[in-house]
Design a protein around this motif. Structure first.
Motif, PDB file in Angstrom:
ATOM      1  N   SER A  28       0.822  -1.210   0.000  1.00 19.98           N
ATOM      2  CA  SER A  28       0.000   0.000   0.000  1.00 19.98           C
ATOM      3  C   SER A  28       0.857   1.262   0.000  1.00 19.98           C
ATOM      4  O   SER A  28       0.818   2.042   0.919  1.00 19.98           O
ATOM      5  CB  SER A  28      -0.920  -0.006   1.216  1.00 19.98           C
ATOM      6  OG  SER A  28      -0.170  -0.033   2.403  1.00 19.98           O
ATOM      7  N   SER A  39       0.596   3.754  -2.060  1.00 19.80           N
ATOM      8  CA  SER A  39      -0.132   4.964  -2.427  1.00 19.80           C
ATOM      9  C   SER A  39      -1.174   5.291  -1.365  1.00 19.80           C
ATOM     10  O   SER A  39      -1.551   4.456  -0.557  1.00 19.80           O
ATOM     11  CB  SER A  39      -0.807   4.789  -3.787  1.00 19.80           C
ATOM     12  OG  SER A  39      -1.731   3.727  -3.733  1.00 19.80           O
ATOM     13  N   ALA A  40      -1.618   6.513  -1.397  1.00 17.63           N
ATOM     14  CA  ALA A  40      -2.625   6.970  -0.435  1.00 17.63           C
ATOM     15  C   ALA A  40      -3.983   6.373  -0.789  1.00 17.63           C
ATOM     16  O   ALA A  40      -4.227   5.966  -1.923  1.00 17.63           O
ATOM     17  CB  ALA A  40      -2.701   8.496  -0.475  1.00 17.63           C
ATOM     18  N   HIS A  41      -4.857   6.299   0.190  1.00 16.36           N
ATOM     19  CA  HIS A  41      -6.201   5.782   0.004  1.00 16.36           C
ATOM     20  C   HIS A  41      -7.185   6.878   0.385  1.00 16.36           C
ATOM     21  O   HIS A  41      -7.130   7.376   1.502  1.00 16.36           O
ATOM     22  CB  HIS A  41      -6.444   4.559   0.894  1.00 16.36           C
ATOM     23  CG  HIS A  41      -5.542   3.414   0.578  1.00 16.36           C
ATOM     24  ND1 HIS A  41      -6.002   2.229   0.080  1.00 16.36           N
ATOM     25  CD2 HIS A  41      -4.200   3.267   0.670  1.00 16.36           C
ATOM     26  CE1 HIS A  41      -4.994   1.408  -0.116  1.00 16.36           C
ATOM     27  NE2 HIS A  41      -3.891   2.027   0.249  1.00 16.36           N
ATOM     28  N   ARG A  42      -8.068   7.226  -0.517  1.00 16.63           N
ATOM     29  CA  ARG A  42      -9.039   8.280  -0.256  1.00 16.63           C
ATOM     30  C   ARG A  42     -10.420   7.672  -0.108  1.00 16.63           C
ATOM     31  O   ARG A  42     -10.794   6.757  -0.837  1.00 16.63           O
ATOM     32  CB  ARG A  42      -9.039   9.274  -1.406  1.00 16.63           C
ATOM     33  CG  ARG A  42      -9.932  10.474  -1.137  1.00 16.63           C
ATOM     34  CD  ARG A  42      -9.726  11.519  -2.184  1.00 16.63           C
ATOM     35  NE  ARG A  42     -10.823  11.448  -3.128  1.00 16.63           N
ATOM     36  CZ  ARG A  42     -10.927  12.212  -4.186  1.00 16.63           C
ATOM     37  NH1 ARG A  42      -9.990  13.082  -4.472  1.00 16.63           N
ATOM     38  NH2 ARG A  42     -11.947  12.105  -4.991  1.00 16.63           N
ATOM     39  N   LYS A  43     -11.161   8.185   0.854  1.00 16.38           N
ATOM     40  CA  LYS A  43     -12.537   7.747   1.078  1.00 16.38           C
ATOM     41  C   LYS A  43     -13.402   8.962   1.339  1.00 16.38           C
ATOM     42  O   LYS A  43     -12.931   9.976   1.841  1.00 16.38           O
ATOM     43  CB  LYS A  43     -12.632   6.822   2.289  1.00 16.38           C
ATOM     44  CG  LYS A  43     -12.086   5.449   2.059  1.00 16.38           C
ATOM     45  CD  LYS A  43     -12.483   4.537   3.189  1.00 16.38           C
ATOM     46  CE  LYS A  43     -12.042   3.118   2.891  1.00 16.38           C
ATOM     47  NZ  LYS A  43     -12.435   2.204   3.948  1.00 16.38           N
ATOM     48  N   ASP A  44     -14.671   8.829   1.039  1.00 15.16           N
ATOM     49  CA  ASP A  44     -15.643   9.854   1.382  1.00 15.16           C
ATOM     50  C   ASP A  44     -16.279   9.493   2.718  1.00 15.16           C
ATOM     51  O   ASP A  44     -16.517   8.313   2.997  1.00 15.16           O
ATOM     52  CB  ASP A  44     -16.741   9.946   0.314  1.00 15.16           C
ATOM     53  CG  ASP A  44     -16.205  10.458  -1.017  1.00 15.16           C
ATOM     54  OD1 ASP A  44     -15.267  11.278  -1.000  1.00 15.16           O
ATOM     55  OD2 ASP A  44     -16.728  10.032  -2.062  1.00 15.16           O
ATOM     56  N   VAL A 100     -15.182   8.007   8.668  1.00 15.50           N
ATOM     57  CA  VAL A 100     -14.339   7.377   7.657  1.00 15.50           C
ATOM     58  C   VAL A 100     -13.609   6.232   8.339  1.00 15.50           C
ATOM     59  O   VAL A 100     -13.220   6.339   9.507  1.00 15.50           O
ATOM     60  CB  VAL A 100     -13.334   8.341   6.980  1.00 15.50           C
ATOM     61  CG1 VAL A 100     -14.037   9.341   6.114  1.00 15.50           C
ATOM     62  CG2 VAL A 100     -12.445   9.020   7.990  1.00 15.50           C
ATOM     63  N   PHE A 130     -10.647   3.053   7.795  1.00 11.08           N
ATOM     64  CA  PHE A 130      -9.585   2.392   7.062  1.00 11.08           C
ATOM     65  C   PHE A 130      -9.213   1.156   7.870  1.00 11.08           C
ATOM     66  O   PHE A 130      -9.622   1.016   9.029  1.00 11.08           O
ATOM     67  CB  PHE A 130      -8.371   3.313   6.904  1.00 11.08           C
ATOM     68  CG  PHE A 130      -8.648   4.530   6.066  1.00 11.08           C
ATOM     69  CD1 PHE A 130      -8.542   4.474   4.692  1.00 11.08           C
ATOM     70  CD2 PHE A 130      -9.035   5.727   6.661  1.00 11.08           C
ATOM     71  CE1 PHE A 130      -8.806   5.588   3.915  1.00 11.08           C
ATOM     72  CE2 PHE A 130      -9.303   6.849   5.891  1.00 11.08           C
ATOM     73  CZ  PHE A 130      -9.192   6.780   4.517  1.00 11.08           C
TER      74      PHE A 130
END
Length: 178
Positions: free
Chosen positions: A73, A75-80, A94, A96
């Motif tokens: 992992s 890269s960054a992980h984006r969530k709404d 949010v 993770f």
């Protein structure tokens, strides 16, 4: 599934090595992995064996799983955020792997005596505005703005809202490392 989606990026070993102020030779001495093998691994030019993964992880104070997760992992992980109401609380959440983050607002006079079900995790409540009391089996804590409380979320607990309040609540898996 696309085979490129399964690629691991072990350049993270270089990042860990440099952050620790170590040379390739230092890591080689401590892990027993050759300098050439380390260099190829850091440039993603060869596959890693389980034994090598384990030995490298130990050099950096990690478990093999932690090192593998870092390589997986990069890269960054984006969530709404999702919004919902539970008892007197209005939440934005949010989540993770290993952590759920809640931004919460509640009106004075409310109480939540059966918070959502928890797994084996810690809970941290950080109060930003207002006043609340958190009740645990053998103790209770009244928080003012700028104060936080960490406790085992498996314990029965309740929130009493003394003044209109805003807070951040974190649920952290006990096995999660930072």
């Amino acid at each position: 599934m696309n085979p490129n989606d399964l690629t691991l990026d072990f350049s993270v070993v270089r990042d860990l090595r440099k952050r620790a102020g170590m040379t390739l030779d230092d890591v080689s001495q401590k892990s027993g992995v050759s300098i050439a093998g380390l260099s190829k691994l850091e440039r993603n030019q060869n596959m890693i064996e389980l034994d090598t993964l384990y030995r490298l992880a130990r050099v950096f104070g990690l478990s093999a799983t932690d090192l593998l997760n870092l390589a997986e992992s990069c890269s960054a992980h984006r969530k709404d955020a999702e919004t919902y109401t539970s008892g007197p609380f209005d939440f934005e959440k949010v989540g993770f792997k290993g952590i759920d983050c809640f931004q919460a607002k509640a009106k004075a006079g409310g109480e939540l005596s059966k918070p959502e079900a928890h797994g084996d995790e810690f809970e941290i409540c950080w109060l930003h505005a207002g006043s609340i009391t958190i009740k645990l089996p053998r103790e209770q804590h009244t928080l003012k703005p700028g104060q936080a409380l960490k406790f085992d979320a498996a314990l029965p607990h309740s929130y009493e809202i003394l003044q209109d309040s805003e807070m951040t609540i974190l649920h952290l898996e006990k096995t999660h490392r930072f």
